[in-house]
Motif scaffolding. Structure first.
Motif, PDB file in Angstrom:
ATOM      1  N   ALA A  84       0.951  -1.339   0.062  1.00  0.00           N
ATOM      2  CA  ALA A  84       0.144   0.036   0.165  1.00  0.00           C
ATOM      3  C   ALA A  84       0.753   1.309   0.012  1.00  0.00           C
ATOM      4  O   ALA A  84       1.904   1.219   0.448  1.00  0.00           O
ATOM      5  CB  ALA A  84      -0.870  -0.029   1.103  1.00  0.00           C
ATOM      6  N   VAL A  85       0.172   2.106  -0.488  1.00  0.00           N
ATOM      7  CA  VAL A  85       0.860   3.828  -0.629  1.00  0.00           C
ATOM      8  C   VAL A  85       0.121   4.521   0.243  1.00  0.00           C
ATOM      9  O   VAL A  85      -1.475   4.295   0.191  1.00  0.00           O
ATOM     10  CB  VAL A  85       1.001   4.298  -2.026  1.00  0.00           C
ATOM     11  CG1 VAL A  85       1.159   5.667  -1.917  1.00  0.00           C
ATOM     12  CG2 VAL A  85       2.092   3.556  -2.889  1.00  0.00           C
ATOM     13  N   ALA A  86       0.350   5.168   1.026  1.00  0.00           N
ATOM     14  CA  ALA A  86      -0.352   6.318   1.774  1.00  0.00           C
ATOM     15  C   ALA A  86      -0.405   7.853   1.049  1.00  0.00           C
ATOM     16  O   ALA A  86       0.669   8.058   0.664  1.00  0.00           O
ATOM     17  CB  ALA A  86       0.056   6.619   3.308  1.00  0.00           C
ATOM     18  N   TYR A 134       6.876   3.806  -8.551  1.00  0.00           N
ATOM     19  CA  TYR A 134       7.925   2.959  -8.037  1.00  0.00           C
ATOM     20  C   TYR A 134       7.573   2.010  -7.185  1.00  0.00           C
ATOM     21  O   TYR A 134       8.373   0.898  -7.196  1.00  0.00           O
ATOM     22  CB  TYR A 134       8.872   4.066  -7.565  1.00  0.00           C
ATOM     23  CG  TYR A 134       9.589   4.781  -8.770  1.00  0.00           C
ATOM     24  CD1 TYR A 134      10.773   3.917  -9.391  1.00  0.00           C
ATOM     25  CD2 TYR A 134       9.007   5.940  -9.503  1.00  0.00           C
ATOM     26  CE1 TYR A 134      11.262   4.536 -10.632  1.00  0.00           C
ATOM     27  CE2 TYR A 134       9.533   6.448 -10.636  1.00  0.00           C
ATOM     28  CZ  TYR A 134      10.800   5.591 -11.159  1.00  0.00           C
ATOM     29  OH  TYR A 134      11.561   6.047 -12.303  1.00  0.00           O
ATOM     30  N   MET A 135       6.575   1.918  -6.321  1.00  0.00           N
ATOM     31  CA  MET A 135       6.327   0.750  -5.390  1.00  0.00           C
ATOM     32  C   MET A 135       5.702  -0.153  -6.344  1.00  0.00           C
ATOM     33  O   MET A 135       6.159  -1.547  -5.966  1.00  0.00           O
ATOM     34  CB  MET A 135       5.235   1.191  -4.378  1.00  0.00           C
ATOM     35  CG  MET A 135       5.113   0.103  -3.193  1.00  0.00           C
ATOM     36  SD  MET A 135       4.321   0.581  -1.593  1.00  0.00           S
ATOM     37  CE  MET A 135       4.647  -0.570  -0.727  1.00  0.00           C
ATOM     38  N   THR A 136       5.046  -0.124  -7.472  1.00  0.00           N
ATOM     39  CA  THR A 136       4.822  -1.091  -8.159  1.00  0.00           C
ATOM     40  C   THR A 136       5.820  -1.541  -9.484  1.00  0.00           C
ATOM     41  O   THR A 136       5.864  -2.460  -9.857  1.00  0.00           O
ATOM     42  CB  THR A 136       3.598  -0.932  -9.108  1.00  0.00           C
ATOM     43  OG1 THR A 136       3.743   0.444  -9.870  1.00  0.00           O
ATOM     44  CG2 THR A 136       2.452  -0.709  -8.199  1.00  0.00           C
ATOM     45  N   SER A 137       6.859  -0.860  -9.103  1.00  0.00           N
ATOM     46  CA  SER A 137       8.167  -1.187 -10.009  1.00  0.00           C
ATOM     47  C   SER A 137       9.202  -2.055  -9.358  1.00  0.00           C
ATOM     48  O   SER A 137       9.691  -3.114  -9.815  1.00  0.00           O
ATOM     49  CB  SER A 137       8.852   0.141 -10.383  1.00  0.00           C
ATOM     50  OG  SER A 137       8.403   1.002 -11.219  1.00  0.00           O
ATOM     51  N   THR A 138       9.225  -1.893  -8.068  1.00  0.00           N
ATOM     52  CA  THR A 138      10.219  -2.821  -7.169  1.00  0.00           C
ATOM     53  C   THR A 138       9.234  -3.875  -6.707  1.00  0.00           C
ATOM     54  O   THR A 138       9.676  -5.004  -6.434  1.00  0.00           O
ATOM     55  CB  THR A 138      11.076  -2.012  -6.214  1.00  0.00           C
ATOM     56  OG1 THR A 138      10.097  -1.357  -5.342  1.00  0.00           O
ATOM     57  CG2 THR A 138      12.091  -1.133  -6.774  1.00  0.00           C
ATOM     58  N   GLY A 139       7.924  -3.396  -6.455  1.00  0.00           N
ATOM     59  CA  GLY A 139       7.128  -4.680  -5.757  1.00  0.00           C
ATOM     60  C   GLY A 139       6.277  -4.870  -7.132  1.00  0.00           C
ATOM     61  O   GLY A 139       4.959  -4.720  -7.097  1.00  0.00           O
ATOM     62  N   TYR A 145      -2.763  -1.188  -2.979  1.00  0.00           N
ATOM     63  CA  TYR A 145      -3.729  -0.374  -2.209  1.00  0.00           C
ATOM     64  C   TYR A 145      -3.204   1.072  -2.324  1.00  0.00           C
ATOM     65  O   TYR A 145      -2.089   1.333  -2.114  1.00  0.00           O
ATOM     66  CB  TYR A 145      -4.234  -0.676  -0.733  1.00  0.00           C
ATOM     67  CG  TYR A 145      -5.129  -1.838  -0.602  1.00  0.00           C
ATOM     68  CD1 TYR A 145      -6.388  -2.242  -0.725  1.00  0.00           C
ATOM     69  CD2 TYR A 145      -4.246  -2.872  -0.263  1.00  0.00           C
ATOM     70  CE1 TYR A 145      -6.880  -3.509  -0.674  1.00  0.00           C
ATOM     71  CE2 TYR A 145      -4.881  -4.189   0.115  1.00  0.00           C
ATOM     72  CZ  TYR A 145      -5.964  -4.399  -0.298  1.00  0.00           C
ATOM     73  OH  TYR A 145      -6.673  -5.596   0.209  1.00  0.00           O
ATOM     74  N   VAL A 146      -4.046   2.024  -2.464  1.00  0.00           N
ATOM     75  CA  VAL A 146      -3.578   3.588  -2.408  1.00  0.00           C
ATOM     76  C   VAL A 146      -4.652   4.176  -1.252  1.00  0.00           C
ATOM     77  O   VAL A 146      -5.957   4.301  -1.599  1.00  0.00           O
ATOM     78  CB  VAL A 146      -3.722   4.174  -3.605  1.00  0.00           C
ATOM     79  CG1 VAL A 146      -3.443   5.683  -3.292  1.00  0.00           C
ATOM     80  CG2 VAL A 146      -3.043   3.856  -4.480  1.00  0.00           C
ATOM     81  N   TYR A 147      -4.375   4.313  -0.083  1.00  0.00           N
ATOM     82  CA  TYR A 147      -5.124   4.693   0.996  1.00  0.00           C
ATOM     83  C   TYR A 147      -5.211   6.085   0.690  1.00  0.00           C
ATOM     84  O   TYR A 147      -4.035   6.854   1.241  1.00  0.00           O
ATOM     85  CB  TYR A 147      -4.667   4.112   2.334  1.00  0.00           C
ATOM     86  CG  TYR A 147      -4.974   2.903   2.615  1.00  0.00           C
ATOM     87  CD1 TYR A 147      -6.155   2.455   3.073  1.00  0.00           C
ATOM     88  CD2 TYR A 147      -4.058   1.912   2.248  1.00  0.00           C
ATOM     89  CE1 TYR A 147      -6.618   1.113   3.432  1.00  0.00           C
ATOM     90  CE2 TYR A 147      -4.273   0.421   2.494  1.00  0.00           C
ATOM     91  CZ  TYR A 147      -5.362   0.152   3.034  1.00  0.00           C
ATOM     92  OH  TYR A 147      -5.806  -1.245   3.291  1.00  0.00           O
TER      93      TYR A 147
END
Length: 486
Positions: A84-86, A134-139, A145-147
């Motif tokens: 998830a990203v906040a 970038y979170m979906t590039s390394t993950g 989720y984007v909260y």
């Protein structure tokens, strides 16, 4: 009426967006010469996913071992390994931009995205675009989720939203922060307890360390000694926030192996070490470093920033990165250094030249120190409003490292193991075992300090330091070590 906590929060990206354009060389980018904000004299190649993979050892063999077959990739959404990203302060991402980014920068497998709440709109927030891309590039391929939180309880509301999710994320990246002293002891302790609750369900929380060195969100250091701030005295018009935490509020929480953890507690003395650092002169006395929260929370893994460096063909070699001038880092005034961190802090004070340390009155050297780890933070290419731009900040470092932790979680769950959860004890155990085996040591550079100190804060040093933490990741080795944990 006091300022709301949400109004205190800032995104950890620095300066304006700079237009980028593709070169003819394998999806490389450079600063657009026509952009008046561009420093076209820089020789640095901007950061894209492929560069980060090569720099930090996310090699094809390791990634293939994690991701498995095409059938396994197609079923990734069914895994409990979610991330998830906040997002805060009207930062929204665009579906078209993230799709453009994945396609043009060869990010595969792509992640399924989920907005929480569902009513969260699309938008062109450079922070939200950076975080999600970038979170979906390394993950890679991890359900994300984007909260979006629009509440004055900010981080508490974030934790509550995560706990209310049917399949909660196992990794969360926060690219925002506020000045620790402004938030106050009671509230930061409450937030840390909420982060501890997330640790109990197996969720790792990472946060950017800040983009103003030791100044927090301010233009310069706080005028007023840190001991006055945490002992409740008024400092330069800022009310003190109560006495320093000695760890008692954390005594019932657990570490990532299910054992009781004394996070936030070392000796509980709250006293500053006085054997290291220069002594202030009359003209420079009274200035105090400003810690950033939630980076300073013991239950958070804080991510600092680096720049430069060279891809190495042998993972045993170091990347030779330099500490980023604006990387946030320092010591908490409310939380004591946890036991899992004390060796690293001692190493720093043993390894650094006494004369290069800041004035001893500027910081509490027995406090919880941050960051814990670091990664590149300068000139990340993002898709923004259907074009490409460059953006810098530790808000790039945090999602980059967070995605790596998601990949390790995915592999652990496939192997029938639990998620990593509270990461810091394991991270520092690797450091204590053999730093150079698992991390690229960053020994050059410093972060920005007080104007009265010639704008020099802490110096990078051999081993852990309060600008880059234990260093930058050697992913393949960290993956193998953390996968092997029971």
């Amino acid at each position: 009426m006091s300022e709301s906590k949400l109004a205190m929060v800032r995104s950890h990206t620095r300066d304006s967006l700079v237009k980028a354009k593709k070169t003819d060389d394998n999806n490389q980018f450079k600063k657009d010469d026509d952009d008046e904000d561009a420093d076209t004299d820089s020789d640095e190649i901007p950061n894209i996913p492929q560069k980060l993979y090569e720099l930090y050892g996310m090699d094809s063999d390791t990634m293939e071992a994690i991701l498995g077959t095409e059938d396994e990739i197609e079923s990734m959404d069914g895994s409990e390994a979610r991330q998830a990203v906040a997002s805060f302060i009207e930062q929204y991402y665009s579906n078209n931009d993230i799709a453009l980014f994945w396609e043009d920068l060869d990010v595969y497998p792509e992640s399924t995205m989920c907005r929480v709440p569902e009513s969260q709109p699309e938008g062109y927030g450079s922070e939200a675009e950076l975080d999600t891309q970038y979170m979906t590039s390394t993950g890679k391929g991890i359900y994300t989720y984007v909260y979006y939180i629009d509440s004055d309880d900010i981080f508490v509301s974030l934790a509550e939203a995560i706990l209310d999710t049917d399949i909660p994320p196992l990794v969360v990246s926060i690219s925002y922060g506020a000045d620790e002293y402004e938030l106050g002891q009671d509230w930061v302790e409450r937030c840390n307890e909420e982060f501890g609750k997330l640790a109990l369900i197996g969720t790792t929380v990472l946060a950017s360390s800040g983009d103003s060195g030791i100044r927090g969100n301010d233009d310069d250091c706080l005028y007023g000694d840190a001991s006055s701030v945490f002992e409740g005295e008024e400092v330069n018009g800022n009310p003190g926030k109560g006495k320093r935490n000695t760890g008692n509020n954390n005594r019932h929480l657990l570490d990532n192996h299910g054992q009781q953890s004394n996070v936030g507690k070392v000796g509980g003395s709250g006293k500053r070490q006085s054997s290291k650092g220069k002594t202030s002169t009359t003209s420079t006395a009274g200035y105090t470093f400003v810690a950033s929260f939630p980076a300073s929370a013991p239950y958070v893994t804080a991510v600092g920033g680096t720049e430069g460096g060279t891809v190495q063909s042998d993972v045993s070699d170091t990347t030779g990165e330099t500490a980023w001038l604006y990387s946030g880092g320092g010591f908490s005034i409310y939380f004591d250094a946890p036991e899992w961190q004390t060796t690293a802090i001692s190493d720093y004070f043993d390894n650094v030249d006494d004369d290069s340390l800041p004035d001893e009155s500027r910081y509490v050297s027995t406090g919880r120190a941050y960051p814990d780890i670091s990664a590149q933070s300068v000139d990340y290419v993002i898709a923004y409003d259907s074009s490409f731009y460059l953006v810098s900040g530790t808000s790039a470092s945090s999602p980059t490292v967070a995605g790596m932790i998601s990949m390790i979680n995915y592999a652990r769950i496939k192997a029938g193991k639990q998620s990593l959860g509270f990461l810091n004890p394991s991270l520092y155990a690797l450091y204590d075992d053999d730093q150079s085996q698992y991390f690229n040591d960053v020994t050059e550079g410093y972060n920005i300090g007080c104007e009265c100190d010639d704008n020099i804060g802490f110096q990078a040093a051999q081993g852990w330091d309060p600008i880059t933490g234990v260093g930058t990741p050697k992913f393949s080795r960290i993956y193998n070590a953390l996968l092997a944990l029971d």
